[in-house]
Design a protein around this motif. Structure first.
Motif, PDB file in Angstrom:
ATOM      1  N   LEU A  42      -5.906 -18.334  -4.525  1.00  0.00           N
ATOM      2  CA  LEU A  42      -5.659 -16.953  -4.436  1.00  0.00           C
ATOM      3  C   LEU A  42      -4.172 -16.855  -4.367  1.00  0.00           C
ATOM      4  CD1 LEU A  42      -8.367 -16.281  -1.540  1.00  0.00           C
ATOM      5  CD2 LEU A  42      -8.438 -15.729  -3.918  1.00  0.00           C
ATOM      6  N   TYR A  44      -1.684 -16.946  -6.651  1.00  0.00           N
ATOM      7  CA  TYR A  44      -1.114 -16.144  -7.564  1.00  0.00           C
ATOM      8  C   TYR A  44      -1.365 -15.050  -7.567  1.00  0.00           C
ATOM      9  CZ  TYR A  44       0.186 -14.240 -11.974  1.00  0.00           C
ATOM     10  OH  TYR A  44       0.733 -13.255 -13.040  1.00  0.00           O
ATOM     11  N   ASP A  45      -2.488 -14.390  -7.358  1.00  0.00           N
ATOM     12  CA  ASP A  45      -3.094 -13.006  -7.102  1.00  0.00           C
ATOM     13  C   ASP A  45      -1.924 -12.380  -5.732  1.00  0.00           C
ATOM     14  OD1 ASP A  45      -4.834 -13.105  -9.095  1.00  0.00           O
ATOM     15  OD2 ASP A  45      -6.788 -13.034  -7.834  1.00  0.00           O
ATOM     16  N   PHE A  46      -1.741 -13.202  -4.702  1.00  0.00           N
ATOM     17  CA  PHE A  46      -1.235 -12.587  -3.807  1.00  0.00           C
ATOM     18  C   PHE A  46       0.486 -12.531  -4.151  1.00  0.00           C
ATOM     19  CE2 PHE A  46       1.213 -12.610   0.364  1.00  0.00           C
ATOM     20  CZ  PHE A  46       0.532 -11.444   1.155  1.00  0.00           C
ATOM     21  N   LEU A  48       1.654 -11.788  -6.842  1.00  0.00           N
ATOM     22  CA  LEU A  48       1.536 -10.749  -7.814  1.00  0.00           C
ATOM     23  C   LEU A  48       1.553  -9.542  -7.082  1.00  0.00           C
ATOM     24  CD1 LEU A  48       1.798  -9.530 -10.647  1.00  0.00           C
ATOM     25  CD2 LEU A  48      -0.741  -9.772 -10.734  1.00  0.00           C
ATOM     26  N   PHE A  49       0.549  -9.410  -5.787  1.00  0.00           N
ATOM     27  CA  PHE A  49       0.523  -8.390  -4.980  1.00  0.00           C
ATOM     28  C   PHE A  49       1.878  -7.919  -4.460  1.00  0.00           C
ATOM     29  CE2 PHE A  49      -0.273  -6.582  -0.791  1.00  0.00           C
ATOM     30  CZ  PHE A  49      -1.254  -5.402  -0.905  1.00  0.00           C
ATOM     31  N   ALA A 152      -3.777  -6.100  -6.826  1.00  0.00           N
ATOM     32  CA  ALA A 152      -3.267  -7.214  -7.758  1.00  0.00           C
ATOM     33  C   ALA A 152      -4.493  -8.370  -7.713  1.00  0.00           C
ATOM     34  CB  ALA A 152      -1.993  -7.908  -7.102  1.00  0.00           C
ATOM     35  N   GLY A 153      -5.079  -8.493  -8.819  1.00  0.00           N
ATOM     36  CA  GLY A 153      -6.271  -9.591  -8.656  1.00  0.00           C
ATOM     37  C   GLY A 153      -7.288  -9.083  -7.860  1.00  0.00           C
ATOM     38  N   VAL A 154      -7.460 -10.037  -6.762  1.00  0.00           N
ATOM     39  CA  VAL A 154      -8.588  -9.754  -5.667  1.00  0.00           C
ATOM     40  C   VAL A 154      -8.033  -8.867  -4.522  1.00  0.00           C
ATOM     41  CG1 VAL A 154      -9.774 -11.864  -6.155  1.00  0.00           C
ATOM     42  CG2 VAL A 154      -8.383 -11.810  -4.369  1.00  0.00           C
ATOM     43  N   PHE A 155      -6.705  -8.718  -4.463  1.00  0.00           N
ATOM     44  CA  PHE A 155      -6.198  -7.893  -3.516  1.00  0.00           C
ATOM     45  C   PHE A 155      -5.859  -6.460  -3.361  1.00  0.00           C
ATOM     46  CE2 PHE A 155      -4.768 -12.547  -2.974  1.00  0.00           C
ATOM     47  CZ  PHE A 155      -5.398 -12.789  -1.598  1.00  0.00           C
ATOM     48  N   HIS A 156      -6.383  -5.857  -2.510  1.00  0.00           N
ATOM     49  CA  HIS A 156      -6.192  -4.281  -2.409  1.00  0.00           C
ATOM     50  C   HIS A 156      -6.372  -3.804  -0.880  1.00  0.00           C
ATOM     51  CE1 HIS A 156     -10.740  -3.816  -1.760  1.00  0.00           C
ATOM     52  NE2 HIS A 156     -10.925  -4.820  -2.708  1.00  0.00           N
ATOM     53  N   SER A 235     -10.246  -6.713   1.052  1.00  0.00           N
ATOM     54  CA  SER A 235     -10.261  -7.842  -0.090  1.00  0.00           C
ATOM     55  C   SER A 235     -11.269  -8.848   0.329  1.00  0.00           C
ATOM     56  CB  SER A 235      -9.119  -8.280  -0.470  1.00  0.00           C
ATOM     57  OG  SER A 235      -8.020  -7.497  -0.877  1.00  0.00           O
TER      58      SER A 235
END
Length: 261
Positions: A42, A44-46, A48-49, A152-156, A235
């Motif tokens: 997780l 990379y998604d964070f 990017l967030f 970003a990815g799974v994060f919102h 998320s």
């Protein structure tokens, strides 16, 4: 506890779980940081967030996978023990509050240190401004707003803000001072009517403690590094470990290194 205690001594108390309170006002001159720990899949998604939401999530450091040591900002520290209180989230639910995370540590975890507004509080005080939660020996009040972060990815999720009340004149000065610290949230994102950003009751923060707002004062709101906890609830990642709001990791880095002036 005496807030003038040396950082080295404070860390010894943290490792022995003898200091478990909020860190506002401690370790004068040292940068404080929010903490987010996630599994590698997780991370990379964070990352990017954080890149897409630099006001609430200004990155100070990202550790190597599996390492609890922030080798750039506090190379002799251990993130498993040197935060006064941690929150453990599983699938968006806060399941535990603990004073160390030794039993939760895994070799696939990545730690993110995120700038904290406690860093610019010392410059505010040095310029004659009262920080109400410090004066009242409370945790800073924090609120979940109606302002969505960039996903970003799974994060919102929605932005969290911290609040400090000032007179109108002092609020202007606070904007000037904190604008010099973009790496620790920078200038406020809102001044005045809390309902405009979705805060219905200023006396009931979502995190931290309420503080006195005196006659003639206005609430001033800064983007807050507790935002990832709002994001965790929205998320629902498998696992997210964070600091408890107001209970920060204190780095070796000096506040002045994050000032642009």
């Amino acid at each position: 506890m005496d807030k003038n205690i040396e950082l080295s001594e404070l860390r010894k108390l943290l490792r022995k779980n003898e200091f478990t309170g909020p860190t506002a006002g401690f370790a004068h001159g040292h940068t404080q940081a929010n903490l987010v720990i996630l599994p590698k899949d997780l991370a990379y998604d964070f990352l990017l967030f954080c890149h897409r939401n630099p006001k609430p999530c200004p990155l100070i450091e990202v550790t190597d996978v599996g390492s609890p040591v922030p080798r750039l900002t506090a190379p002799n520290s251990d993130l498993r023990y040197e935060v006064p209180k941690y929150f453990i989230y599983k699938k968006g639910e806060l399941v535990r509050e603990v004073n160390d995370i030794e039993t939760y540590w895994r070799n696939d975890l990545v730690s993110f240190l995120i700038g904290c507004s406690f860093t610019f509080e010392f410059p505010l005080v040095e310029n004659g401004l009262e920080i109400r939660h410090i004066a009242e020996n409370r945790n800073v009040p924090m609120y979940i707003t109606n302002i969505p972060c960039e996903p970003a990815g799974v994060f919102h999720g929605n932005l969290v803000v911290s609040m400090r009340p000032f007179s109108a004149t002092d609020a202007i000065r606070a904007v000037q001072i904190t604008s010099r610290f973009p790496s620790v949230h920078g200038a406020p994102i809102h001044i005045g009517n809390p309902e405009q950003i979705g805060i219905q009751n200023i006396s009931k923060p979502d995190f931290g403690d309420p503080v006195t707002i005196k006659d003639g004062e206005v609430p001033v709101f800064w983007a807050c590094g507790v935002t990832p906890q709002s994001v965790a609830m929205s998320s629902k990642p498998e696992l997210m470990i964070t600091h408890a709001p107001g209970h920060m990791f204190i780095t070796d880095t000096k506040d002045s290194s994050y000032s642009i002036l």
